[in-house]
Design an enzyme around this catalytic site. Structure first.
Site, PDB file in Angstrom:
ATOM      1  CB  THR A 153       0.097  -8.703  10.308  1.00  0.00           C
ATOM      2  OG1 THR A 153      -0.215  -8.068   9.068  1.00  0.00           O
ATOM      3  CG2 THR A 153      -0.008 -10.195  10.168  1.00  0.00           C
TER       4      THR A 153
ATOM      5  CB  SER B 199      -0.243   2.214   4.414  1.00  0.00           C
ATOM      6  OG  SER B 199       0.532   1.680   5.457  1.00  0.00           O
ATOM      7  CB  SER B 200      -3.545  -1.275   7.850  1.00  0.00           C
ATOM      8  OG  SER B 200      -3.803  -1.582   9.191  1.00  0.00           O
TER       9      SER B 200
ATOM     10  CG  HIS C 154      -6.682  -4.363   5.112  1.00  0.00           C
ATOM     11  ND1 HIS C 154      -5.821  -5.402   4.819  1.00  0.00           N
ATOM     12  CD2 HIS C 154      -5.917  -3.237   5.115  1.00  0.00           C
ATOM     13  CE1 HIS C 154      -4.587  -4.911   4.683  1.00  0.00           C
ATOM     14  NE2 HIS C 154      -4.623  -3.599   4.850  1.00  0.00           N
TER      15      HIS C 154
ATOM     16  CB  CYS D 248       3.870 -10.776   4.491  1.00  0.00           C
ATOM     17  SG  CYS D 248       5.007 -10.794   5.892  1.00  0.00           S
TER      18      CYS D 248
ATOM     19  CG  HIS E  71      -2.069  -6.478   1.338  1.00  0.00           C
ATOM     20  ND1 HIS E  71      -1.835  -6.097   0.049  1.00  0.00           N
ATOM     21  CD2 HIS E  71      -1.603  -5.491   2.118  1.00  0.00           C
ATOM     22  CE1 HIS E  71      -1.255  -4.902   0.041  1.00  0.00           C
ATOM     23  NE2 HIS E  71      -1.098  -4.509   1.278  1.00  0.00           N
TER      24      HIS E  71
ATOM     25  CG  HIS F 236      -2.100  -0.963   1.010  1.00  0.00           C
ATOM     26  ND1 HIS F 236      -2.809  -1.503   2.056  1.00  0.00           N
ATOM     27  CD2 HIS F 236      -2.661  -1.450  -0.114  1.00  0.00           C
ATOM     28  CE1 HIS F 236      -3.765  -2.284   1.581  1.00  0.00           C
ATOM     29  NE2 HIS F 236      -3.691  -2.278   0.269  1.00  0.00           N
TER      30      HIS F 236
ATOM     31  CD  GLU G 169      -2.947  -8.978   7.367  1.00  0.00           C
ATOM     32  OE1 GLU G 169      -2.304  -7.963   7.033  1.00  0.00           O
ATOM     33  OE2 GLU G 169      -2.784  -9.558   8.456  1.00  0.00           O
TER      34      GLU G 169
HETATM   35  S1  SF4 Z   1       3.900  -5.167   7.967  1.00  0.00           S
HETATM   36 FE1  SF4 Z   1       4.367  -7.140   8.917  1.00  0.00          FE
HETATM   37  S2  SF4 Z   1       2.860  -8.559   8.068  1.00  0.00           S
HETATM   38 FE2  SF4 Z   1       2.853  -6.724   6.757  1.00  0.00          FE
HETATM   39  S3  SF4 Z   1       4.284  -7.203   5.139  1.00  0.00           S
HETATM   40 FE3  SF4 Z   1       5.459  -6.169   6.732  1.00  0.00          FE
HETATM   41  S4  SF4 Z   1       6.292  -7.856   8.004  1.00  0.00           S
HETATM   42 FE4  SF4 Z   1       4.648  -8.694   6.760  1.00  0.00          FE
END
Ligand code: SF4
Length: 308
Positions: free
Chosen positions: A168, A226-227, A127, A99, A77, A44, A129
């Site tokens: 996350t 971006s969360s 979202h 991820c 995500h 994001h 994710e």
């Molecule tokens: S913020 Fe955390 S969960 Fe998201 S991509 Fe980065 S390491 Fe992975």
């Protein structure tokens, strides 16, 4: 503008999952040539997306938009199994940039649902994710909890085993409040062995708290979508500091800096270093002192997928 001191949070910016996702798109582009398709914005950040678009990446939301037999990358995500099936039906070559820390939550959801648990999933509505995790398990075995108020709508029999999973990239403190509320109602609800909020989210939030102790205003470099960047701004504001989420230096309103001389800068996990550097240069004059506040050193690296 008369900024005497800039405190720079460390860690800030790219996390291991974002670096890996960007590397995957880069390597896939070099391997297959343009165009390649990416489902959802790979990370994001508007600048990252525009850079890839210039190189021939086409970002789509619906798999049906991708021509048969094309190459597609799934974003960091995470994606639901339904999307992988759709990609298979269209004979797409798939590279998965999810991820590994998001994949871990997918696996937890599948395992606990198969063992008969009800899943209270703390995350943001719509979202990707959250949508990806929710898509892993039957609809009647999971509920999305976006706020404290949603806990009232949890109507599960007290005899049902329950697990709390989380997106996350949430606020560590807000999530703890929601978990406590769930446990008041369902004392038997358990948490997974390791809290699902990822190391990068946690480290950046801890760092911004330290920044807030020393500064008069904080800039968080990151996109509005971006969360984790939004949460960094929220964490700073909760510390009583004026804080702004900015895409880049062009979004800084000089009025915000009137009467302030000590500024904090941090960045969400998907914000590139060059944008942070540009913000620091914009804020600095010849006398400005820049000092980094390091709360923890990060050394996590995720390897590329085996098929690359
Ligand atoms: S913020 Fe955390 S969960 Fe998201 S991509 Fe980065 S390491 Fe992975």
């Amino acid at each position: 503008m008369n900024v005497a001191k800039i405190y720079l949070a460390s860690p800030r910016g790219f996390c291991a999952g974002v670096s890996r996702a960007i590397d995957i798109v880069d390597v896939v582009l070099k391997k297959h040539g343009k165009p390649i398709y990416v489902r959802h914005h790979i990370v994001h950040n508007d600048h990252v997306i525009k850079g890839f678009e210039k190189r021939g990446v086409i970002f789509i939301e619906r798999i049906e938009e991708v021509p048969q037999g094309s190459v597609i990358v799934f974003s960091a995500h995470g994606s639901s199994p339904e999307l992988y099936n759709l990609a298979k039906e269209r004979n797409l070559t798939v590279y998965d940039a999810t991820c590994p820390l998001v994949t871990k939550v997918h696996l937890e959801a599948k395992r606990y649902a198969s063992e008969g648990y009800y899943i209270a999933y703390i995350g943001h509505k719509n979202h990707p994710e959250a949508t990806g995790v929710m898509g892993e398990v039957p609809k009647d075995s999971i509920m999305l909890i976006d706020s404290l108020r949603d806990v009232n709508n949890l109507k599960v029999s007290a005899s049902k085993r329950m697990i709390v999973l989380t997106q996350t990239t949430l606020s560590v403190d807000d999530t703890k409040l929601i978990v406590n509320e769930i446990r008041k109602k369902y004392p038997h609800a358990i948490l997974p062995p390791a809290f699902d909020i990822c190391y990068a989210t946690q480290n950046r939030q801890n760092a911004v708290k330290e920044l807030a102790k020393k500064t008069e205003i904080i800039f968080v470099v990151g996109s509005k979508t971006s969360s984790n960047s939004n949460k960094l701004r929220d964490v700073a504001v909760k510390q009583g500091i004026e804080a702004y989420l900015i895409n880049d230096k062009t979004e800084i309103d000089p009025k915000w800096l009137e009467g302030k001389s000590i500024v904090g800068v941090t960045a969400g996990a998907s914000a590139p270093d060059e944008l942070i550097d540009e913000v620091i240069n914009y804020l600095s004059n010849k006398k400005t002192v820049v000092e980094e506040i390091t709360t923890i050193k990060e050394s996590i690296i995720f390897p590329l997928p085996k098929n690359l």
